[in-house]
Each structure stands twice: as structure tokens, then as C-alpha cells.
Scaffold this motif. Structure first.
Motif, PDB file in Angstrom:
ATOM      1  N   TYR A   1       0.738  -1.140   0.014  1.00 40.01           N
ATOM      2  CA  TYR A   1       0.049   0.155   0.063  1.00 40.01           C
ATOM      3  C   TYR A   1       0.899   1.241  -0.013  1.00 40.01           C
ATOM      4  O   TYR A   1       2.200   1.072   0.475  1.00 40.01           O
ATOM      5  N   LYS A   2       0.519   2.364  -0.482  1.00 35.90           N
ATOM      6  CA  LYS A   2       1.124   3.591  -0.674  1.00 35.90           C
ATOM      7  C   LYS A   2       1.064   4.195   0.822  1.00 35.90           C
ATOM      8  O   LYS A   2       1.845   5.207   0.892  1.00 35.90           O
ATOM      9  N   GLY A   3       0.436   4.013   1.783  1.00 30.46           N
ATOM     10  CA  GLY A   3       0.181   4.695   2.841  1.00 30.46           C
ATOM     11  C   GLY A   3      -0.849   3.964   3.969  1.00 30.46           C
ATOM     12  O   GLY A   3      -1.616   3.117   3.365  1.00 30.46           O
ATOM     13  N   ALA A   4      -0.857   4.585   5.089  1.00 24.37           N
ATOM     14  CA  ALA A   4      -1.810   3.966   6.144  1.00 24.37           C
ATOM     15  C   ALA A   4      -2.979   4.140   5.790  1.00 24.37           C
ATOM     16  O   ALA A   4      -4.030   3.658   6.216  1.00 24.37           O
ATOM     17  N   GLY A   5      -3.655   5.403   5.189  1.00 25.50           N
ATOM     18  CA  GLY A   5      -4.848   5.916   4.932  1.00 25.50           C
ATOM     19  C   GLY A   5      -5.568   5.063   4.048  1.00 25.50           C
ATOM     20  O   GLY A   5      -6.622   4.357   4.340  1.00 25.50           O
ATOM     21  N   PRO A   6      -5.236   4.544   2.832  1.00 24.92           N
ATOM     22  CA  PRO A   6      -5.742   3.746   1.896  1.00 24.92           C
ATOM     23  C   PRO A   6      -5.879   2.379   2.577  1.00 24.92           C
ATOM     24  O   PRO A   6      -6.799   1.570   2.190  1.00 24.92           O
ATOM     25  N   ALA A   7      -4.867   1.957   3.280  1.00 19.30           N
ATOM     26  CA  ALA A   7      -5.133   0.519   4.003  1.00 19.30           C
ATOM     27  C   ALA A   7      -5.941   0.463   5.173  1.00 19.30           C
ATOM     28  O   ALA A   7      -6.726  -0.646   5.220  1.00 19.30           O
ATOM     29  N   MET A   8      -6.244   1.613   5.714  1.00 21.24           N
ATOM     30  CA  MET A   8      -7.188   1.968   6.866  1.00 21.24           C
ATOM     31  C   MET A   8      -8.573   1.628   6.218  1.00 21.24           C
ATOM     32  O   MET A   8      -9.649   0.994   6.551  1.00 21.24           O
ATOM     33  N   GLN A   9      -8.797   2.282   4.847  1.00 17.74           N
ATOM     34  CA  GLN A   9     -10.201   2.407   4.076  1.00 17.74           C
ATOM     35  C   GLN A   9     -10.327   0.719   3.701  1.00 17.74           C
ATOM     36  O   GLN A   9     -11.564   0.529   3.903  1.00 17.74           O
ATOM     37  N   ASP A  10      -9.291   0.227   3.377  1.00 15.38           N
ATOM     38  CA  ASP A  10      -9.465  -1.201   3.041  1.00 15.38           C
ATOM     39  C   ASP A  10      -9.798  -2.350   4.147  1.00 15.38           C
ATOM     40  O   ASP A  10     -10.491  -3.004   3.991  1.00 15.38           O
ATOM     41  N   ILE A  11      -9.192  -1.927   5.300  1.00 15.59           N
ATOM     42  CA  ILE A  11      -9.615  -2.913   6.364  1.00 15.59           C
ATOM     43  C   ILE A  11     -11.086  -2.373   6.844  1.00 15.59           C
ATOM     44  O   ILE A  11     -11.702  -3.406   7.303  1.00 15.59           O
ATOM     45  N   LEU A  12     -11.392  -1.379   6.966  1.00 17.87           N
ATOM     46  CA  LEU A  12     -12.803  -0.816   7.362  1.00 17.87           C
ATOM     47  C   LEU A  12     -13.853  -1.520   6.308  1.00 17.87           C
ATOM     48  O   LEU A  12     -14.663  -1.978   6.607  1.00 17.87           O
ATOM     49  N   GLY A  13     -13.359  -1.723   5.080  1.00 15.18           N
ATOM     50  CA  GLY A  13     -14.207  -2.161   3.962  1.00 15.18           C
ATOM     51  C   GLY A  13     -14.350  -3.638   3.789  1.00 15.18           C
ATOM     52  O   GLY A  13     -14.751  -4.336   3.178  1.00 15.18           O
ATOM     53  N   GLY A  14     -13.339  -4.259   4.626  1.00 15.46           N
ATOM     54  CA  GLY A  14     -13.087  -5.606   4.594  1.00 15.46           C
ATOM     55  C   GLY A  14     -12.466  -6.302   3.584  1.00 15.46           C
ATOM     56  O   GLY A  14     -12.515  -7.379   3.246  1.00 15.46           O
ATOM     57  N   ASN A  15     -11.672  -5.675   2.879  1.00 15.54           N
ATOM     58  CA  ASN A  15     -10.745  -5.808   1.717  1.00 15.54           C
ATOM     59  C   ASN A  15      -9.195  -6.269   2.187  1.00 15.54           C
ATOM     60  O   ASN A  15      -8.629  -6.814   1.243  1.00 15.54           O
ATOM     61  N   ILE A  16      -8.840  -6.246   3.272  1.00 19.76           N
ATOM     62  CA  ILE A  16      -7.676  -6.408   3.848  1.00 19.76           C
ATOM     63  C   ILE A  16      -7.985  -7.141   5.223  1.00 19.76           C
ATOM     64  O   ILE A  16      -8.617  -6.588   6.150  1.00 19.76           O
ATOM     65  N   ASP A  17      -7.035  -7.869   5.724  1.00 20.27           N
ATOM     66  CA  ASP A  17      -7.294  -8.860   6.976  1.00 20.27           C
ATOM     67  C   ASP A  17      -6.669  -7.917   8.036  1.00 20.27           C
ATOM     68  O   ASP A  17      -7.179  -7.690   9.073  1.00 20.27           O
ATOM     69  N   LEU A  18      -5.310  -7.707   7.986  1.00 20.52           N
ATOM     70  CA  LEU A  18      -4.649  -7.241   8.987  1.00 20.52           C
ATOM     71  C   LEU A  18      -3.902  -5.842   8.670  1.00 20.52           C
ATOM     72  O   LEU A  18      -3.541  -5.621   7.701  1.00 20.52           O
ATOM     73  N   LEU A  19      -3.621  -5.036   9.746  1.00 20.68           N
ATOM     74  CA  LEU A  19      -2.881  -3.668   9.622  1.00 20.68           C
ATOM     75  C   LEU A  19      -2.158  -3.455  10.819  1.00 20.68           C
ATOM     76  O   LEU A  19      -2.745  -3.633  11.887  1.00 20.68           O
ATOM     77  N   VAL A  20      -1.082  -2.986  10.525  1.00 25.98           N
ATOM     78  CA  VAL A  20      -0.110  -2.312  11.757  1.00 25.98           C
ATOM     79  C   VAL A  20      -0.024  -0.791  11.706  1.00 25.98           C
ATOM     80  O   VAL A  20       0.403  -0.343  10.248  1.00 25.98           O
ATOM     81  N   VAL A  21      -0.558  -0.186  12.439  1.00 25.56           N
ATOM     82  CA  VAL A  21      -0.299   1.228  12.668  1.00 25.56           C
ATOM     83  C   VAL A  21      -0.139   1.985  14.032  1.00 25.56           C
ATOM     84  O   VAL A  21      -0.470   1.267  14.862  1.00 25.56           O
ATOM     85  N   GLN A  22       0.281   3.174  13.938  1.00 25.78           N
ATOM     86  CA  GLN A  22       0.379   3.528  15.402  1.00 25.78           C
ATOM     87  C   GLN A  22      -1.147   3.854  15.892  1.00 25.78           C
ATOM     88  O   GLN A  22      -2.107   4.187  14.864  1.00 25.78           O
ATOM     89  N   ALA A  23      -1.243   3.948  17.118  1.00 25.33           N
ATOM     90  CA  ALA A  23      -2.475   3.980  17.839  1.00 25.33           C
ATOM     91  C   ALA A  23      -3.008   5.227  17.363  1.00 25.33           C
ATOM     92  O   ALA A  23      -4.290   5.436  17.397  1.00 25.33           O
ATOM     93  N   ALA A  24      -2.242   6.467  16.882  1.00 24.32           N
ATOM     94  CA  ALA A  24      -2.876   7.686  16.656  1.00 24.32           C
ATOM     95  C   ALA A  24      -3.738   7.585  15.306  1.00 24.32           C
ATOM     96  O   ALA A  24      -4.737   8.355  15.201  1.00 24.32           O
TER      97      ALA A  24
END
Length: 320
Positions: free
Chosen positions: A178-201
Motif C-alpha cells: 500500500y502507498k500509505g496507512a490511509g488507503p490501508a485503513m479504508q480497505d480494512i474498514l471495507g473488509g478488503n484486507i485482513d490485518l493492519l499495523v499502524v500507530q495508535a494515533a
């Protein structure tokens, strides 16, 4: 050195000392190595707003994204060592990039530490529909379904976490760039990716709303700002530690008097109750007073480099 050379050297020393004594006389640029909207940008703007009061000059936040933050760090390395250009560094830009994006600068030799701002809990998150409600059951599901779980690979911290999780558990997963945490967050919220590692912020609102699952805080101890999320040790995977952090750096050779003034403005900002509250809202644990010093950041940064560079090299983690 001849007499004229000695005189010129003395003049330069006196001039630099006078400039440092008068510093700052104009705006200061704070480089953010990522686009606007992320936690790095948010922290930079919080600090810039409050440091202006102490410094008596505007601190201009400039976002310089690209190449995992290495473009901004490279610009800092080439900047004049006069205190008018600094950056907000973190694990990716000032540790991992030594391996992932080797460049024309040395992360340990080409910068002056100003001070550590915060320790940032990294969270291992899962989509809401995953058939696992805790880390132990997640690992069991992954082992029962080899290579099925997908992990967003948006930066070196995420990739390192995934590699360590596989090494520590024997489970396997598929890394999805992924190019960034933003697109990855959208995909995990949409159920398109299983796991994500991000800062709590970057994830607390979604975790609090129950739209994603928080499996672990990957710090050695529980965080005051996310007390309800267990550490990986507590959740069943011992040794899964990948903490984030924020710190200020200046170019090598910046006068000590200038570093001291920048540090004083930084620590004054961190002591403000309003800044402490905003850090807590972002899920950031403020650095200790000792870590906030230039010496504290120098020791902290060296320990991070000594620990992680061999691990990243051994894991073969590269830019994607």
C-alpha cells in the motif's frame, strides 16, 4: 595556518557565535516526511503552534513526502546547519530507512538530535469480520489457513511486524503493498484486507467505535493512552515489539546554543497541559524528561539503530 587564515577563522567563529546568540531572527522550517493528514503531520503542527510562542518566530510546517520519508531526510542533511531547518523523525525515517532506502546520508552521523517527543504504541489490527477475537486465536486461524491472511504493507514498520510475527509463531501471511496507512485503513474498514499495523494515533477512533479489532499493542508494557489493549506478550506472542516514536533532528554541525534554544521551545510545548491532552487524544505516550534532552534522544536513537538495523537486514526487508 598563516596569520590571515587565523584571523579569518576567528572572525567566522565570532560571527557564528553572534548568529547563535541572536537566533532565531526569521521563520523556522519544520520538515514533515509524509503527506498532510497523518499522525506525523498532526504532531508537527501541534508542536509548531506552541513552539512559536517560545521562539518568537513562526515555525512553518512543510510536508515533503516520497520514498518512505527519505526525500525529506535527505533535504535536511543538505540544509545549512543554522537551526532554520529541522525535521520530525520517527522509526521509519530515522532507523529503518538506513536499510530500506540507503542514500547519501548517514542517519547516525549527519544529524544533531534535539529531543524525543513521544513513544507511539503500534497496534496490530484486524478487520471486524475476522474469525478471531484475540491474538492467540488469530495465530491459530492463520496456522490453519497458511498464507490466507493478508497484511497491509504500507511501510517498513508494518513489514517488520509481519516478518517478526511469522518468525515467532510459524504462521504465514500474504503481504499486500500500500502507498500509505490511509488507503490501508479504508480497505480494512471495507473488509478488503485482513490485518493492519499502524500507530495508535491513526486507529483509535475506529478501535473505540468497534469497527476494527485491536489484537495487541506491540510495546513491552501497556500504554497509558490505550490501557485496554494488551501487549503482545500478554496476548500470547512474546517478543513482538515494534514501537514507534517522534523526535526532532537538525543538520550536523548546528551550534549547541541553537540546539539548546530549539530544545527549550520543544520541552516548553510538551509541558503545556493542552499539548499533553492532544497527545493523549492521538494515542501518544509523551517521552520522559530525560528522553526529551538532546543526549536522551541520541542514546535512544543509537539503541534503536543497534537493535533494528540487523533485524531488518536479516529479514531482507526492502522498499516496495
Amino acid at each position: 595556518m598563516n596569520k590571515i587564515g587565523r584571523v579569518l577563522s576567528l572572525v567566522l567563529v565570532l560571527f557564528s557565535g553572534l548568529a547563535a546568540a541572536q537566533y532565531p531572527t526569521r521563520n523556522i522550517t519544520l520538515l514533515v516526511p509524509f503527506p498532510p493528514g497523518g499522525s506525523t503531520d498532526a504532531v508537527a503542527r501541534i508542536m509548531a503552534e506552541r513552539m512559536r510562542v517560545t521562539l518568537g518566530q513562526t515555525v512553518v510546517v512543510e510536508n515533503v513526502g516520497g520514498a518512505g520519508g527519505s526525500i525529506a531526510v535527505g533535504r535536511l542533511a543538505r540544509s545549512a546547519p543554522d537551526g532554520y531547518t529541522i525535521d520530525i523523525g520517527q522509526w521509519d525515517t530515522h532507523v529503518a530507512n538506513a536499510v530500506v532506502f540507503p542514500g547519501t546520508y548517514d542517519l547516525q552521523k549527519d544529524f544533531e538530535p534535539i529531543g524525543l517527543l513521544s513513544i507511539n504504541p503500534q497496534l496490530l489490527l484486524g478487520r471486524k469480520g475476522l474469525p478471531a477475537d484475540d491474538l492467540k486465536s488469530l495465530v491459530a486461524w492463520m496456522k490453519a489457513n497458511p498464507g490466507k491472511a493478508t497484511l497491509a504493507n504500507q511501510n517498513a514498520a508494518a513489514q517488520t511486524t509481519g516478518v517478526l510475527l511469522q518468525q515467532l509463531t510459524g504462521a504465514t501471511m500474504l503481504f499486500v503493498p500500500y502507498k500509505g496507512a490511509g488507503p490501508a485503513m479504508q480497505d480494512i474498514l471495507g473488509g478488503n484486507i485482513d490485518l493492519l499495523v499502524v500507530q495508535a494515533a491513526a486507529a483509535l477512533p475506529q478501535v473505540r467505535a468497534g469497527t476494527i479489532k485491536a489484537y495487541a499493542n506491540m510495546s513491552p508494557a501497556r500504554s497509558d493512552v490505550v490501557p485496554g489493549i494488551p501487549t503482545a506478550d500478554e496476548a500470547g506472542v512474546k517478543g513482538l515489539y515494534v514501537s514507534g516514536w517522534f523526535g526532532f533532528f537538525a543538520p550536523k554541525g548546528t551550534p549547541k546554543d541553537v540546539i539548546a534554544k530549539l530544545n527549550a521551545a520543544m520541552t516548553a510545548a510538551l509541558a503545556e497541559p493542552s499539548v499533553k491532552a492532544r497527545f493523549a487524544d492521538l494515542g501518544l505516550d509523551m517521552a520522559t524528561r530525560e528522553q526529551q534532552t538532546p543526549e536522551g534522544l541520541a542514546a535512544f536513537h543509537k539503541a534503536e539503530m543497534d537493535k533494528w538495523v540487523p533485524i531488518i537486514k536479516a529479514a531482507g526487508i526492502k522498499a516496495e
